[in-house]
Each structure stands twice: as C-alpha cells, then as structure tokens.
Write a protein that holds these residues in place. Structure first.
Motif, mmCIF file in Angstrom:
data_model
loop_
_atom_site.group_PDB
_atom_site.id
_atom_site.type_symbol
_atom_site.label_atom_id
_atom_site.label_comp_id
_atom_site.label_asym_id
_atom_site.label_seq_id
_atom_site.Cartn_x
_atom_site.Cartn_y
_atom_site.Cartn_z
ATOM 1 N N ALA A 255 0.820 -1.213 0.000
ATOM 2 C CA ALA A 255 0.000 0.000 0.000
ATOM 3 C C ALA A 255 0.856 1.267 0.000
ATOM 4 N N MET A 256 1.935 1.280 0.779
ATOM 5 C CA MET A 256 2.770 2.476 0.849
ATOM 6 C C MET A 256 3.556 2.689 -0.441
ATOM 7 N N ASP A 257 3.966 1.614 -1.095
ATOM 8 C CA ASP A 257 4.616 1.757 -2.399
ATOM 9 C C ASP A 257 3.663 2.408 -3.388
ATOM 10 N N VAL A 268 0.531 4.600 -10.930
ATOM 11 C CA VAL A 268 1.355 3.501 -10.418
ATOM 12 C C VAL A 268 1.978 2.754 -11.592
ATOM 13 N N THR A 269 3.276 2.543 -11.522
ATOM 14 C CA THR A 269 3.996 1.789 -12.546
ATOM 15 C C THR A 269 4.372 0.427 -11.982
ATOM 16 N N ARG A 270 4.091 -0.626 -12.749
ATOM 17 C CA ARG A 270 4.384 -1.992 -12.307
ATOM 18 C C ARG A 270 5.228 -2.726 -13.336
ATOM 19 N N GLY A 271 5.939 -3.722 -12.820
ATOM 20 C CA GLY A 271 6.686 -4.582 -13.724
ATOM 21 C C GLY A 271 5.759 -5.467 -14.539
ATOM 22 N N TRP A 272 6.230 -5.829 -15.747
ATOM 23 C CA TRP A 272 5.411 -6.621 -16.675
ATOM 24 C C TRP A 272 6.293 -7.611 -17.406
ATOM 25 N N LEU A 273 5.837 -8.859 -17.441
ATOM 26 C CA LEU A 273 6.583 -9.910 -18.124
ATOM 27 C C LEU A 273 6.032 -10.189 -19.518
ATOM 28 N N GLY A 274 4.732 -9.958 -19.694
ATOM 29 C CA GLY A 274 4.138 -10.183 -21.017
ATOM 30 C C GLY A 274 3.773 -11.632 -21.269
ATOM 31 N N VAL A 275 3.187 -12.291 -20.242
ATOM 32 C CA VAL A 275 2.785 -13.683 -20.393
ATOM 33 C C VAL A 275 1.397 -13.885 -19.803
ATOM 34 N N VAL A 276 0.729 -14.909 -20.260
ATOM 35 C CA VAL A 276 -0.473 -15.431 -19.613
ATOM 36 C C VAL A 276 -0.079 -16.768 -19.005
ATOM 37 N N ILE A 277 -0.341 -16.922 -17.711
ATOM 38 C CA ILE A 277 0.092 -18.136 -17.019
ATOM 39 C C ILE A 277 -1.102 -18.890 -16.464
ATOM 40 N N GLN A 278 -0.876 -20.127 -16.079
ATOM 41 C CA GLN A 278 -1.911 -20.920 -15.432
ATOM 42 C C GLN A 278 -1.280 -21.865 -14.425
ATOM 43 N N GLU A 279 -2.146 -22.396 -13.563
ATOM 44 C CA GLU A 279 -1.701 -23.307 -12.514
ATOM 45 C C GLU A 279 -1.228 -24.632 -13.116
ATOM 46 N N ASP A 331 1.809 -16.798 -7.409
ATOM 47 C CA ASP A 331 2.967 -16.174 -6.769
ATOM 48 C C ASP A 331 3.716 -15.263 -7.740
ATOM 49 N N LEU A 332 3.645 -15.585 -9.033
ATOM 50 C CA LEU A 332 4.454 -14.858 -10.018
ATOM 51 C C LEU A 332 4.012 -13.403 -10.208
ATOM 52 N N PRO A 333 2.718 -13.107 -10.414
ATOM 53 C CA PRO A 333 2.331 -11.696 -10.607
ATOM 54 C C PRO A 333 2.745 -10.792 -9.460
ATOM 55 N N HIS A 334 2.668 -11.281 -8.204
ATOM 56 C CA HIS A 334 3.099 -10.469 -7.066
ATOM 57 C C HIS A 334 4.563 -10.063 -7.219
ATOM 58 N N LEU A 335 5.397 -11.034 -7.599
ATOM 59 C CA LEU A 335 6.832 -10.775 -7.700
ATOM 60 C C LEU A 335 7.157 -9.869 -8.878
ATOM 61 N N VAL A 336 6.554 -10.145 -10.029
ATOM 62 C CA VAL A 336 6.824 -9.339 -11.223
ATOM 63 C C VAL A 336 6.303 -7.921 -11.042
ATOM 64 N N GLY A 337 5.087 -7.785 -10.498
ATOM 65 C CA GLY A 337 4.497 -6.467 -10.315
ATOM 66 C C GLY A 337 5.307 -5.586 -9.386
ATOM 67 N N GLY A 338 6.044 -6.190 -8.464
ATOM 68 C CA GLY A 338 6.839 -5.421 -7.520
ATOM 69 C C GLY A 338 8.182 -4.967 -8.068
ATOM 70 N N LEU A 339 8.550 -5.430 -9.267
ATOM 71 C CA LEU A 339 9.820 -5.034 -9.870
ATOM 72 C C LEU A 339 9.666 -3.733 -10.659
ATOM 73 N N LYS A 340 10.727 -2.978 -10.720
ATOM 74 C CA LYS A 340 10.716 -1.737 -11.486
ATOM 75 C C LYS A 340 10.967 -2.029 -12.962
ATOM 76 N N ILE A 360 15.631 -11.813 -18.031
ATOM 77 C CA ILE A 360 14.653 -11.046 -18.800
ATOM 78 C C ILE A 360 14.538 -9.638 -18.242
ATOM 79 N N THR A 361 14.618 -8.656 -19.117
ATOM 80 C CA THR A 361 14.447 -7.261 -18.719
ATOM 81 C C THR A 361 12.957 -6.964 -18.581
ATOM 82 N N ILE A 362 12.543 -6.559 -17.399
ATOM 83 C CA ILE A 362 11.134 -6.332 -17.086
ATOM 84 C C ILE A 362 10.628 -5.070 -17.781
ATOM 85 N N GLY A 363 9.405 -5.154 -18.324
ATOM 86 C CA GLY A 363 8.771 -4.005 -18.956
ATOM 87 C C GLY A 363 7.787 -3.335 -18.008
ATOM 88 N N SER A 364 7.005 -2.399 -18.541
ATOM 89 C CA SER A 364 6.004 -1.664 -17.761
ATOM 90 C C SER A 364 4.621 -2.186 -18.113
#
Length: 474
Positions: A255-257, A268-279, A331-340, A360-364
């Motif tokens: 929340a503070m970020d 708000v700017t978030r990290g983006w990998l550009g994938v659709v994932i599934q369990e 677990d992945l979106p939390h980690l990717v979204g937290g990257l710059k 992989i260089t993270i996008g926006s």
C-alpha cells in the motif's frame, strides 16, 4: 492428624496449580487497551456522496427511493434497469468506509472501492470534526486510494507504520474501523495466512486473518501488537454478506509503495513480463515431466513483450524468479508487479524435460486489452482420435490472435474433445508438447498420442490461451 495434614497439603497444592494456570493463561492473552488508546485518534471515518441519474421504474415495480440504502442498493442490483429519466433528475448515493492518517499534514490511506466515482469525500476525525478530502490518486489493481485533507495549520495524529513482511501466521492482530457506520469499533484475531492470492486480484499478496471485518471496515488499518499498521482491511469472504471468519488485508508495504507513487506522479507503474500463465496441476505436471505440481505454466506470450524478447517460450514452466520459488502460479504476478521496469529478472524454467536459466528485462505493465474471437472458414475434416474437425488458421486470424500457427476447431464430435469442453472456434496451437502449424501436423501428432497417460493441449479461446490435459483410453 497425618491424614488431615496430607489433605490440607493436597488442597493447597491444587489451589496453587489452579492459580498458576490462571496466571499463565492471563500472561498469554494480549492486552489491547493501550494500543487502541494510542492508535484510535489517527483512524478516520470516510463518507462519500455520488450523484446518480434517476431511472424510470419498471412496470409494476415499487418506488425504492424511500427505502433504506441497504435495501435500495439490493433492489437496484437485482431489478431490471430502465433508461434514464429524460428530465435529468438525480439522486444521491452514499457510502461509508474507514481510513487512517499517515502524515500529520493530512494524507489519508483507504480503499479505492470506498471512494470510487465519488463526487464528494468527507473525512470525519476522532473528535467528530469533518474535513473535505481531495482524491490524490487511486489504484484499482491493488484497491488503494490516497486522500488529502487540509488540517488548517494543525498537526494531525498519525499511525505508526510496520513491516508486513515480518508478520507470522498465528500472530495477534487488531482492526479499528467503522463497520455499518459504528465509529472506532475494535476487533481482534490472528493472522491466518500470508501471501494469499485471490481469484480476482493478481498484484496483492493478501494477509488473511480471522479478525471480524464487516461493511464499513474497508480501508481501515490492521495493527500488530506493537501498534504498527501492517495492512489495510479490504475484503471478506462471505456467503451471507456478513463476516464468516475470512478477512483479507492489503500488506502495508504494498500500500505504501502505491501511495508514494500516487503522491509523486499520480499513477502507479508496475513490472510486466508479457505472459499469460496458469496453474500446474497433477496431470499437467505429468505431461511436462515434472516431479510435482508447482510453478507457473506459460500459456501465452505477448509478441514483442519482455518474455518474448528474453527467450521465454509457450509451454515453459517458471519454477523460480530471482531465487524465490514459484509454488503456485499466483505467486508470479506479485513478484513481477513489484519489480521496477528496466530491472532484470532471473528465471529458472522447466523446458522439454530439462532446466534452463533466463535473464529477462522487465517491462512496464500496459492497459489490459480484450482478446479476439476467431471465425471458422474453409473448415476441413480431419480424421483423429480426439473427435474434432479442424481447419487451417488463416493469415488474418494469425495476425488477430498474435500466433504463428495452429488449427481452428470447426466441429466437436463425440469423443475426448467433447468431454474436456472444446468448442467450435477454439484454436489448438500445441498438442502433446509439440507445436501445431497445420491440419497435417495436427493429424500426425494426434495419431501418435500415447494411451493412459496425461497429454497436454494448448487452446486459445477468445484470444486467451490455456493448457488442458486429457487421457486416451485403450
């Protein structure tokens, strides 16, 4: 005499044990009074007003304007809506929530859904004085909003901020808020789980508690025993509309970020990998040769996105990122979204029975777009054991769906395809871990499918890809 002395000693011993147990139990129970006394002044009630155009009543429906808000909202959600009244009449909708002051110059944190679409926001302080609030910014993806009130030169009381990463399951926590408009109500419980993912939320690793949270608590603070805010109470799981023992809070670090970004840039700017994932379930794990069901299966890759440029492939299973294991796909979106954006993520992936490391260089993160539903033209019957008729994918469909090959289902016959829910219009791009580039390839791969073993198939439906599994009997 001896018998009497033994009896007295036994009674004294029993009494001492009972007293010791009582003192031990008392020592183990937390004391909240000082915490509440110190923290309450910085917790606020938030009310909003929103002007809504009147609608004509459906024939035979009662006038709901005079009903209490809780009943009026129910009927508005469930009765057929008629066009707006042409004379432009309007009514006011009201909502209640909670929030807390994070700086003595008047910045307030709450939930986005508390203040969304509001025409007026009023913050009521602990001394019952009211201040008009300005919305600095909001982030629907995390359900966080930042408000600002003008304290007219006075310094407002503020909460102490903690570290949600330090929370332990079983730890005592306390909520202060305004459930149903009852200001500064206090409820307590324990942390039930951390890093919890919810189906509708991809970027928040929620704190799950059994603290009693009800409508009006939204946006209020969740405290640890040190009186530090560790979360924002946001959601409940309920079948009745009321509290059922499952409450979810946004970690204060998240929340503070968000709040700091909203304050500095309004977005708000978030990290983006550009994938659709599934369990990865048991059958998918078997089909991809994994020891256990874990990781995030890459079902789709955005062409030209970070994952595409970094060498990630459809069918890869992401096992870890920057050394942190991916147990559940959520677990992945939390980690990717937290990257710059611009930072480098190191991924370990399972590919074709082996392991591969990628940088992989993270996008926006861009705005979400809708998928494209393919049409079926020039269908050609294909003889296969799956029970489907397929056709070539046209160049136009490849361009619209961002794919390089595949076959489109024109008809679903009796057989495995019908049992696993395939539909006409679905596009099959991979079968048994092999890329499908034509009807001829599909027919060849389908003819060689193994029996009594999990087989994976990648299917696009309305532009969204997913892997499904099935088994062919003898």
């Amino acid at each position: 005499m001896l018998k009497s002395s033994m009896k007295s000693f036994t009674s004294l011993l029993a009494g001492a044990l009972l007293m010791g147990q009582a003192l031990l139990a008392q020592a183990q129970l937390p004391e909240f009074t000082e915490l509440v006394k110190e923290a309450s002044p910085a917790v606020v009630n938030i009310s909003t007003r929103q002007k809504i155009a009147e609608r004509a009543l459906s024939p035979g429906m009662p006038d709901i304007e005079g009903l209490p808000p809780i009943f009026r909202d129910f009927f508005e959600r469930n009765i057929p809506q008629m066009p707006q009244v042409p004379d432009g009449r309007q009514r006011e909708a009201h909502s209640l929530g909670s929030g807390f002051i994070i700086s003595n110059d008047g910045y307030v944190l709450t939930n986005n859904h508390v203040v969304a679409d509001a025409d007026e926001i009023v913050v009521r302080l602990s001394d019952r004085s009211e201040l008009q609030a300005k919305l600095i910014g909001a982030d629907p993806r995390t359900d966080v909003a930042l408000l600002k009130v003008d304290p007219a030169g006075e310094k407002l009381p503020t909460v102490k901020l903690g570290n949600s990463n330090d929370l332990k399951v079983g730890e005592w926590v306390l909520a202060i808020g305004s459930p149903f408009g009852f200001d500064h109500s206090v409820t307590a419980g324990i942390v039930s789980a951390t890093g919890r993912s919810l189906p509708s939320e991809s970027y928040v690793p929620f704190i799950q508690t059994d603290v009693a949270i009800n409508p009006g608590n939204s946006g209020g603070p969740l405290f640890n025993l040190q009186g530090q805010v560790v979360g924002i109470n946001s959601q409940i799981f309920t079948r009745s509309g009321g509290f059922m023992g499952l409450s979810f809070a946004i970690p204060i670090d998240v929340a503070m970020d968000v709040a700091n970004q909203l304050k500095s840039s309004g977005k708000v700017t978030r990290g983006w990998l550009g994938v659709v994932i599934q369990e990865v379930n048991k059958d998918l794990a078997e089909s991809f040769g994994l020891d256990k069901p874990a990781g995030a299966l890459v079902a789709q890759i955005v062409e030209g996105g970070p994952a595409d440029k970094g060498g990630l492939r459809v069918g890869d299973v992401i096992l870890s990122m920057n050394g942190q294991p991916i147990v559940m796909s959520a677990d992945l979106p939390h980690l990717v979204g937290g990257l710059k954006p611009g930072s480098v993520a190191k991924l370990e992936v399972a590919r074709e029975g082996g392991r591969k490391n990628l940088a992989i260089t993270i996008g926006s993160l861009p705005d979400e777009t809708e998928g494209v539903q393919p049409s079926v033209a020039g269908a050609e019957q294909s003889s296969n054991r799956l029970g489907v008729a397929v056709a070539e994918v046209t160049e136009e469909q490849k361009s619209a769906l961002d794919i390089k090959g595949g076959v489109v289902i024109s008809d679903v016959l009796d057989g495995p395809a019908a049992m696993i829910g395939l539909r006409p219009g679905d596009v099959i791009t991979h079968l048994n871990n092999q890329a499908i580039d034509s009807v001829k390839t599909f027919t060849k791969v389908a003819a060689a499918l193994p029996k009594n073993r999990s087989v994976s198939m990648r299917v696009l439906r309305q532009g969204r890809a997913s892997f499904i599994t099935f088994k062919l009997a003898e």
